[in-house]
Each structure stands twice: as structure tokens, then as C-alpha cells.
Design an enzyme around this catalytic site. Structure first.
Site, PDB file in Angstrom:
ATOM      1  N   GLU A 371       3.695  19.175  -5.126  1.00  0.00           N
ATOM      2  CA  GLU A 371       4.456  18.378  -4.193  1.00  0.00           C
ATOM      3  C   GLU A 371       3.410  17.589  -3.063  1.00  0.00           C
ATOM      4  O   GLU A 371       3.950  17.658  -2.013  1.00  0.00           O
ATOM      5  CB  GLU A 371       5.610  18.861  -3.552  1.00  0.00           C
ATOM      6  CG  GLU A 371       6.865  18.875  -4.445  1.00  0.00           C
ATOM      7  CD  GLU A 371       8.275  19.290  -4.317  1.00  0.00           C
ATOM      8  OE1 GLU A 371       8.480  18.895  -3.169  1.00  0.00           O
ATOM      9  OE2 GLU A 371       8.676  19.788  -4.969  1.00  0.00           O
TER      10      GLU A 371
HETATM   11  N1  COS Z   1       6.045   8.603   3.566  1.00  0.00           N
HETATM   12  C1  COS Z   1       6.362   7.167   3.669  1.00  0.00           C
HETATM   13  N2  COS Z   1       5.603   6.223   3.433  1.00  0.00           N
HETATM   14  C2  COS Z   1       4.517   6.369   3.254  1.00  0.00           C
HETATM   15  C3  COS Z   1       3.763   7.759   3.034  1.00  0.00           C
HETATM   16  C4  COS Z   1       4.845   8.868   3.470  1.00  0.00           C
HETATM   17  N3  COS Z   1       4.382  10.097   3.224  1.00  0.00           N
HETATM   18  N4  COS Z   1       2.622   7.831   3.047  1.00  0.00           N
HETATM   19  C5  COS Z   1       1.978   6.503   2.590  1.00  0.00           C
HETATM   20  N5  COS Z   1       3.197   5.861   2.837  1.00  0.00           N
HETATM   21  C6  COS Z   1       3.284   4.289   3.000  1.00  0.00           C
HETATM   22  C7  COS Z   1       2.606   3.690   3.868  1.00  0.00           C
HETATM   23  O1  COS Z   1       3.383   3.652   5.095  1.00  0.00           O
HETATM   24  C8  COS Z   1       2.012   2.301   3.164  1.00  0.00           C
HETATM   25  O2  COS Z   1       3.302   1.546   3.379  1.00  0.00           O
HETATM   26  P1  COS Z   1       3.015  -0.023   3.428  1.00  0.00           P
HETATM   27  O3  COS Z   1       2.191  -0.433   2.226  1.00  0.00           O
HETATM   28  O4  COS Z   1       4.146  -0.896   3.798  1.00  0.00           O
HETATM   29  O5  COS Z   1       2.096  -0.469   4.829  1.00  0.00           O
HETATM   30  C9  COS Z   1       2.016   2.668   1.593  1.00  0.00           C
HETATM   31  O6  COS Z   1       2.976   3.921   1.533  1.00  0.00           O
HETATM   32  C10 COS Z   1       0.525   3.007   1.394  1.00  0.00           C
HETATM   33  O7  COS Z   1       0.180   3.911   2.103  1.00  0.00           O
HETATM   34  P2  COS Z   1      -1.484   4.306   1.732  1.00  0.00           P
HETATM   35  O8  COS Z   1      -2.394   3.265   1.846  1.00  0.00           O
HETATM   36  O9  COS Z   1      -1.726   5.428   2.846  1.00  0.00           O
HETATM   37  O10 COS Z   1      -1.415   4.857   0.369  1.00  0.00           O
HETATM   38  P3  COS Z   1      -2.587   5.714  -0.620  1.00  0.00           P
HETATM   39  O11 COS Z   1      -2.562   5.066  -1.988  1.00  0.00           O
HETATM   40  O12 COS Z   1      -3.805   5.819   0.153  1.00  0.00           O
HETATM   41  O13 COS Z   1      -1.757   7.191  -0.525  1.00  0.00           O
HETATM   42  C11 COS Z   1      -1.156   9.419  -0.125  1.00  0.00           C
HETATM   43  C12 COS Z   1      -1.411   7.779   0.333  1.00  0.00           C
HETATM   44  C13 COS Z   1      -2.219  10.076  -0.473  1.00  0.00           C
HETATM   45  C14 COS Z   1      -0.454   9.912   1.272  1.00  0.00           C
HETATM   46  C15 COS Z   1       0.057   9.257  -1.104  1.00  0.00           C
HETATM   47  O14 COS Z   1      -0.377   8.730  -2.299  1.00  0.00           O
HETATM   48  C16 COS Z   1       0.538  10.910  -1.612  1.00  0.00           C
HETATM   49  O15 COS Z   1       1.339  11.362  -0.860  1.00  0.00           O
HETATM   50  N6  COS Z   1      -0.133  11.247  -2.606  1.00  0.00           N
HETATM   51  C17 COS Z   1       0.504  12.719  -2.856  1.00  0.00           C
HETATM   52  C18 COS Z   1       1.543  12.548  -4.133  1.00  0.00           C
HETATM   53  C19 COS Z   1       1.833  13.982  -4.491  1.00  0.00           C
HETATM   54  O16 COS Z   1       2.431  14.739  -3.528  1.00  0.00           O
HETATM   55  N7  COS Z   1       1.924  14.347  -5.436  1.00  0.00           N
HETATM   56  C20 COS Z   1       2.096  15.603  -6.104  1.00  0.00           C
HETATM   57  C21 COS Z   1       2.962  15.405  -7.338  1.00  0.00           C
HETATM   58  S1  COS Z   1       4.556  15.494  -7.080  1.00  0.00           S
HETATM   59  S2  COS Z   1       5.429  17.275  -7.320  1.00  0.00           S
END
Ligand code: COS
Length: 385
Positions: A371
């Protein structure tokens, strides 16, 4: 906001604590050794109405809120983290429907999920990507009134036992990375949907972790949650809401290890006194108690704030996103560290399977990985500062 647990929350905590001691703890070592999913644990959770604890009353849940959910997961995880995960992961799989489903979809799916008659799983991770969600490859192609899904998901908790799976798939590969995917509900018996390899894991061994395969899997177009292009945001918000569940699992592991190691250190004597009276051991337990208490405060506060939020696709504040990531990261790190310390307190006995702390140590590791790895959590925290 009331700071202490309410009377109802305390009663729930007592009830689940007793249930965990009497019905979950006795088989935990055997389930771990066999690495087999145990439906008796599912029945226990169903019979005690724990699957629907954070489901709205409008859809057959008890509407007790996220803090109640955390209490349930913590108490179960104190004795068996894989059992706590049954509840936390069911919530994770159901959250995309709660957050992004329309009224019809909610009425259709949530009541059976609330009772636990149906189980849910969440399918995001793929062989090539887990953290970098924007680069996932599973495809959904619109064909008339259907979508055809192709791709593979892996490390899917409950994937082989769930009745419904919420699946992230790219709908527009040429589109902008965060606006090119959707989340779909796939039902278990859909042709083209199959369960692949079952993983043999270090910890949470009785939890079902499998590969899911989609080969021209045709689902009704109405199974799309929200709009095409919403997928990334649906999954991000789902994870914001679900990470406290993993934090609760981790907190339970830490608290269980602390409890066991403390009791042991009060009994076991060396150099003429209980080992807890030797500062080398006593200070370890003091530190474990401190960090576990701090982790609990952070998590409970996060849950209290989240349960005030509407379960829809409105944006969360950066502070709330950060609280969820901090809880998951801190509780996971405390669980890993505290269980290693617990093994050390038990010495040679900590290293053998007759005692539960080595299992707790193995179970703790995943809470720093799934997660959102704790490295990704630190990224989320610093991005929201
Ligand atoms: N909650 C809500 N919105 C989020 C967010 C969060 N935690 N993280 C990013 N966003 C939104 C941003 O606000 C942005 O929105 P807009 O496009 O409308 O401006 C959009 O998503 C893209 O954000 P960002 O450019 O930061 O995205 P990235 O592709 O760089 O990825 C991370 C950001 C790394 C934080 C995200 O991909 C992530 O959480 N990855 C982990 C996923 C995970 O938990 N995987 C485990 C498997 S599931 S068990």
C-alpha cells in the site's frame, strides 16, 4: 473532536480483544506454518459483523467509522496480522466503490460486502510497476456496451478468494499519464478472468496473495467507477483512505510484540532477577512502549480526522494526505523495529517458532512495503509539506 475513545469504541475494543485471544490466537502459528487461507477466520469476522464496520449504514454497514475499523484491525493483528489484514484489505477493495461508485453501483455491491457475504480485493500492482502507478500497463478497451480487459496484476491480497476485484486499467494509452485510466469492478466468474500463481511469502503467510490474469475479459461498461480518466485519482484517494488500515495492522503487530516480550521479561530471570530489571532489557521495552504509544496517537488522530471526510471524489487537503502517509510509514517502521527488539528480548527463544515473536517479525516486514512503500510514504509526506 473527543480525544478519548468513546464508550462504544471501548466496548468494541474489548469484544475484539477477547475474540482475538480466544478464537484467533490459538491457530495463528499453525496457519502461518501451513501458509493456507483459513475460511474459519472469514466466518468469524462475518459472524461478528466486523467486515462492515466502516461501511455506511445506508448500505448495510455499521457506520462506526475509520477509528473503529483501526481498533478492530489492531486487536486482530496483535495476535495474527494475517487475520487483521482480512478486514483491512476488504475495506481497501471496497473503497473505490464507496468513493467513486454511482448510487446504483453502491446499492448493487456494498450491502453484500458490508456483511462479508462477498469479499473484495484491490488490483493495482503489476509485474513491472507498483509504486509508479502512472506507468501501469493493464488495458481496458471500450467495445460497445462492454470493456475488454487484458493484462496481469500481481501480489493481490485476497485475489483468489474475493467475489469482486476493483481493477485499475489504462483506457487511453496515448493520453496524459494521470488522466488515461479507469477503475473497474470485475466479478469473480467473469470469463477471461483467472487466478494465477499463489505467492509463498516470508510473513502474513495465511493471507491469500496471488497473480490475477485478464485475457479478453469482457465486463459491462457500467462496471466503470466514475469516468474514464479518473482512475489515477480514484486509486490515490483509495490509498489515502486505506493506508490507516495498514497502519493499524502494523500497530497491532508492534503492540502484540511489546505485550509478549514484556510478559516474558517479567518471568524470565537471569543473574538473580527478572530480566526486565536489567536496564539493557528494560530500556528496550520502555522504548518499544514509547514508540508504540506514539504510533497509536498518530493513527487514531488520523482516523478521527478521516472519518469526518465525505466518502466521495472531492479533494483531500495536503494535511490529510500527509497524515495518512505518516501513520502508515511510522506504524510500519515501529512494527519492524519493535518486533526485532522483541526477538532480542526473548533471546534464543525469540528465534524459534514455538514463540510468536519471530512470526511477528516476519509479518511486520510487509507493512513497510505494501500500500505504498515507506520510501513512497516519505515522498508523499515531503510533497505535501
Ligand atoms: N492523494 C490524492 N491525490 C494525489 C496523491 C494522493 N496521495 N498523490 C498524487 N495525487 C494527485 C496529484 O495531486 C496530482 O493531481 P493533478 O494531476 O490533478 O494535479 C496527480 O495525482 C499526479 O500527482 P504526481 O505528479 O505527484 O504523481 P506521480 O505519478 O509522480 O506519483 C506517487 C505520485 C508516487 C505519490 C503515487 O504514484 C503513489 O502514491 N504511488 C504509490 C502507489 C502505491 O501505493 N502502490 C502500492 C500498490 S497498491 S497495494
Amino acid at each position: 473532536m473527543q480525544y478519548e475513545l468513546t464508550e462504544e469504541q471501548r466496548m468494541l475494543q474489548d469484544m475484539v480483544r477477547r475474540l482475538a485471544r480466544e478464537k484467533v490466537e490459538p491457530g495463528a502459528a499453525k496457519r502461518d506454518a501451513e501458509g493456507k487461507f483459513d475460511w474459519a477466520m472469514v466466518d468469524l469476522i462475518r459472524e461478528n459483523g466486523l467486515y462492515g464496520i466502516d461501511f455506511s449504514e445506508a448500505y448495510g454497514g455499521s457506520g462506526a467509522g475509520m477509528l473503529a475499523l483501526a481498533i478492530v484491525v489492531e486487536e486482530l493483528s496483535k495476535v495474527d496480522a494475517a487475520c487483521g489484514l482480512l478486514v483491512a484489505d476488504h475495506e481497501l477493495g471496497s473503497l473505490p466503490i464507496m468513493l467513486a461508485g454511482n448510487e446504483e453501483q453502491k446499492q448493487h455491491y456494498l450491502p453484500k460486502l458490508a456483511t462479508g457475504e462477498h469479499l473484495a480485493a484491490f488490483a493495482l500492482t503489476e509485474p513491472a510497476a507498483g509504486s509508479d502507478v502512472a506507468r501501469l500497463r493493464c488495458r481496458a478497451v471500450k467495445a460497445g456496451d462492454s470493456y475488454i480487459i487484458n493484462g496481469t496484476k500481481n501480489f493481490i491480497t485476497n485475489g483468489g478468494v474475493a467475489n469482486i476485484v476493483t481493477v485499475y486499467a489504462v483506457t487511453d494509452p496515448e493520453g496524459k499519464p494521470h488522466k488515461n485510466a479507469g477503475v473497474f469492478v470485475v466479478e469473480k466468474d467473469t470469463p477471461g478472468f483467472s487466478v494465477g500463481k499463489k505467492e509463498d511469502k516470508l510473513g502474513i503467510r495465511s493471507s491469500d496473495t496471488v497473480e490475477l490474469i485478464f485475457e479478453d475479459c469482457e465486463i459491462p461498461a457500467e462496471n466503470l467507477l466514475g469516468q474514464e480518466g479518473d482512475g489515477f485519482h480514484v486509486m490515490m484517494k483509495t490509498l489515502d483512505f486505506s493506508r490507516p488500515g495498514v497502519a493499524a495492522q502494523a500497530l497491532g503487530i508492534a503492540a502484540g510484540a511489546l505485550e509478549y516480550a514484556t510478559a516474558y521479561a517479567k518471568e524470565r530471570e537471569s543473574f538473580g532477577k527478572p530480566i526486565i530489571r536489567h536496564q539493557g532489557v528494560g530500556f528496550k521495552l520502555a522504548e518499544m512502549a514509547m514508540r508504540t504509544a506514539a504510533a497509536r496517537q498518530l493513527l487514531y488522530k488520523t482516523c478521527a480526522l478521516y472519518q469526518e471526510q465525505p466518502k466521495d471524489m472531492s479533494r483531500l487537503s495536503p494535511e490529510l494526505i500527509r497524515m495518512s502517509a505518516m501513520s502508515k510509514c511510522y506504524c510500519g517502521d515501529v512494527a519492524m523495529w519493535a518486533t526485532i527488539e522483541a526477538v532480542q528480548v526473548l533471546g534464543g527463544y525469540g528465534y524459534i517458532k514455538e514463540f510468536p515473536v519471530e512470526r511477528m517479525m516476519r509479518d511486520a516486514k510487509i507493512t513497510q512495503i505494501y500500500e505504498g512503500t515507506n520510501e513512497i510514504m516519505r515522498l508523499v509526506i515531503c510533497n505535501t509539506l
